[in-house]
Design an enzyme around this catalytic site. Structure first.
Site, short mmCIF file in Angstrom:
data_model
loop_
_atom_site.label_atom_id
_atom_site.label_comp_id
_atom_site.label_asym_id
_atom_site.label_seq_id
_atom_site.Cartn_x
_atom_site.Cartn_y
_atom_site.Cartn_z
N LYS A 65 6.16 21.68 -35.54
CA LYS A 65 6.65 22.43 -36.96
C LYS A 65 5.29 21.87 -38.07
O LYS A 65 5.15 22.48 -39.10
CB LYS A 65 8.08 22.13 -37.44
CG LYS A 65 9.06 23.16 -36.61
CD LYS A 65 10.31 22.89 -36.89
CE LYS A 65 11.21 23.53 -36.08
NZ LYS A 65 12.66 23.29 -36.07
N ASP A 101 14.77 27.22 -41.43
CA ASP A 101 15.78 26.37 -40.73
C ASP A 101 16.63 25.99 -41.88
O ASP A 101 17.94 25.81 -41.82
CB ASP A 101 15.17 25.12 -40.16
CG ASP A 101 14.33 25.28 -38.75
OD1 ASP A 101 14.98 26.27 -37.95
OD2 ASP A 101 13.51 24.65 -38.43
N GLY A 122 21.10 10.88 -39.01
CA GLY A 122 19.85 11.22 -38.60
C GLY A 122 18.91 11.41 -39.70
O GLY A 122 19.26 11.86 -40.83
P1 NDP Z 1 14.92 14.62 -33.13
O1 NDP Z 1 15.57 14.92 -32.12
O2 NDP Z 1 13.49 14.27 -33.10
O3 NDP Z 1 15.78 13.39 -33.85
C1 NDP Z 1 15.28 12.43 -34.84
C2 NDP Z 1 16.13 11.87 -35.42
O4 NDP Z 1 17.43 11.72 -34.44
C3 NDP Z 1 15.74 10.39 -35.85
O5 NDP Z 1 16.36 9.98 -37.12
C4 NDP Z 1 16.16 9.47 -34.65
O6 NDP Z 1 16.34 8.38 -35.07
C5 NDP Z 1 17.65 10.32 -34.47
N1 NDP Z 1 18.03 10.30 -33.06
C6 NDP Z 1 17.64 10.62 -31.94
N2 NDP Z 1 18.31 10.42 -30.89
C7 NDP Z 1 19.25 9.80 -31.09
C8 NDP Z 1 20.28 8.86 -30.41
N3 NDP Z 1 20.68 8.97 -29.24
N4 NDP Z 1 21.16 8.30 -31.17
C9 NDP Z 1 20.87 7.88 -32.58
N5 NDP Z 1 19.87 8.44 -33.21
C10 NDP Z 1 19.17 9.53 -32.62
O7 NDP Z 1 15.23 15.57 -34.45
P2 NDP Z 1 14.82 17.00 -34.81
O8 NDP Z 1 14.92 16.85 -36.38
O9 NDP Z 1 13.61 17.70 -34.46
O10 NDP Z 1 16.08 17.99 -34.47
C11 NDP Z 1 17.55 17.34 -34.75
C12 NDP Z 1 18.22 18.41 -33.94
O11 NDP Z 1 18.34 19.57 -34.66
C13 NDP Z 1 18.01 18.74 -32.61
O12 NDP Z 1 19.07 18.56 -31.84
C14 NDP Z 1 17.54 20.00 -32.35
O13 NDP Z 1 18.00 20.92 -31.33
C15 NDP Z 1 18.44 20.79 -33.55
N6 NDP Z 1 18.14 21.81 -34.33
C16 NDP Z 1 19.04 22.77 -34.38
C17 NDP Z 1 18.40 24.13 -35.12
C18 NDP Z 1 19.45 25.09 -34.94
O14 NDP Z 1 18.95 26.22 -35.41
N7 NDP Z 1 20.65 24.93 -34.72
C19 NDP Z 1 17.33 24.11 -35.58
C20 NDP Z 1 16.43 23.09 -35.54
C21 NDP Z 1 16.77 22.01 -34.96
P3 NDP Z 1 15.12 7.31 -35.08
O15 NDP Z 1 14.60 7.38 -36.29
O16 NDP Z 1 15.98 5.89 -35.00
O17 NDP Z 1 14.44 7.42 -33.99
#
Ligand code: NDP
Length: 265
Positions: A65, A101, A122
């Protein structure tokens, strides 16, 4: 006029419902369009691949993105502000970029009338664009993240931010999982002790993950809270993208019944 071609660019793309959603809308609205998926391994090549494939528009998913943002000639003001593009449309050789989004998510939570105070679990890319649009819409968003690094940018934007270590439990109307925790594992987005403090007084718990019941939503149900997964967010971002693809020839309500069929099949 030749058939207009569209695609989803990302890595991975095989799991996505977007081709089905858009193709059902093309068919239902009798538009000569076709939507495919394209596994893009190198984000820097997004623009080159777009033109090489002769596309009219694309959606962009993880992890491209920000590359999509870089690839555009003209950015919609909201996409410009959040630095992330998930929809690109070609017009007269120029690439126009949008973020759908965030408005999709805003619309998805509209059913929780009277909700104002929101806790985001998050601080990734999805949290960033959605927190901005919620703030603009009058919600008070607090960000709780596993690590401190990503919180800096939110603080600069005026959000209240915490890590697990310094979190101050308080009342929130909505508690929202904005991480990928629970997508492919059984983890909660933050320690259970924190969730057990904030869920009881919440009106509802929401997850952006769709297609499965995450440990977070399971926990919310054990507290007898209403829950909502990310399916409507996906549907609504797709409808808003389709409005851009078709130059706003069709309204949200006209597109909705066709695209929604993708969730019933
Ligand atoms: P990421 O998956 O890259 O997540 C990043 C954030 O999540 C960071 O803040 C990270 O913390 C935290 N994180 C990741 N794994 C864990 C864990 N196991 N425990 C605690 N914190 C965690 O983020 P995206 O923004 O790309 O996507 C987030 C979610 O949104 C995804 O599941 C994606 O599928 C969903 N999504 C859904 C959409 C929809 O249309 N329904 C559209 C777009 C996204 P840290 O900074 O500490 O690493």
């Amino acid at each position: 006029m030749s058939k207009h071609l569209f695609a989803l660019f990302g890595n991975p793309v095989s799991h996505s419902k977007s081709p089905l959603m858009h193709n059902l809308a093309f068919k239902g609205l009798k538009i000569d369009g076709c939507y495919n998926r394209y596994l893009l391994e190198e984000g820097e090549k997004l623009r080159e691949k777009f033109f090489a494939l002769g596309l009219k528009g694309i959606n962009i998913t993880v992890p491209h993105k920000e590359h999509a943002y870089q690839a555009c000639d003209i950015l919609d003001p909201f996409a410009q502000k959040v630095g992330a593009v998930n929809t690109i449309v070609e017009r007269e050789g120029k690439l126009y970029g949008y973020n759908t989004d965030a408005p999709g998510f805003l619309k998805a939570i509209n059913e929780f009338k009277g909700a104002k105070k929101v806790l985001f679990l998050g601080a990734g890319g999805t949290a960033q664009s959605t927190s901005m649009i919620l703030k603009e819409a009058g919600y008070e968003v607090t960000i709780l993240n596993r690590s401190a690094g990503r919180l800096e940018r939110y603080r600069e934007e005026g959000f209240e931010t915490y890590t697990f270590e310094n979190f101050q439990p308080q009342h929130f109307d909505l508690v929202i999982n904005m991480t990928s925790a629970g997508l492919e594992d059984d983890s909660l987005p933050c320690p259970k002790e924190i969730l057990d403090q904030v869920i009881p007084s919440a009106k509802a718990c929401i997850d952006v993950i769709y297609g499965k019941e995450t440990p977070f939503l399971k926990l919310a149900k054990s507290h007898n809270k209403p829950t909502k997964d990310g399916a409507d967010m996906l549907l609504y971002q797709g409808i808003i993208a389709f409005e851009h693809f078709t130059g706003h020839t069709y309204s949200f309500e006209e597109i909705l019944p066709h695209m929604r069929r993708a969730f019933l099949l």
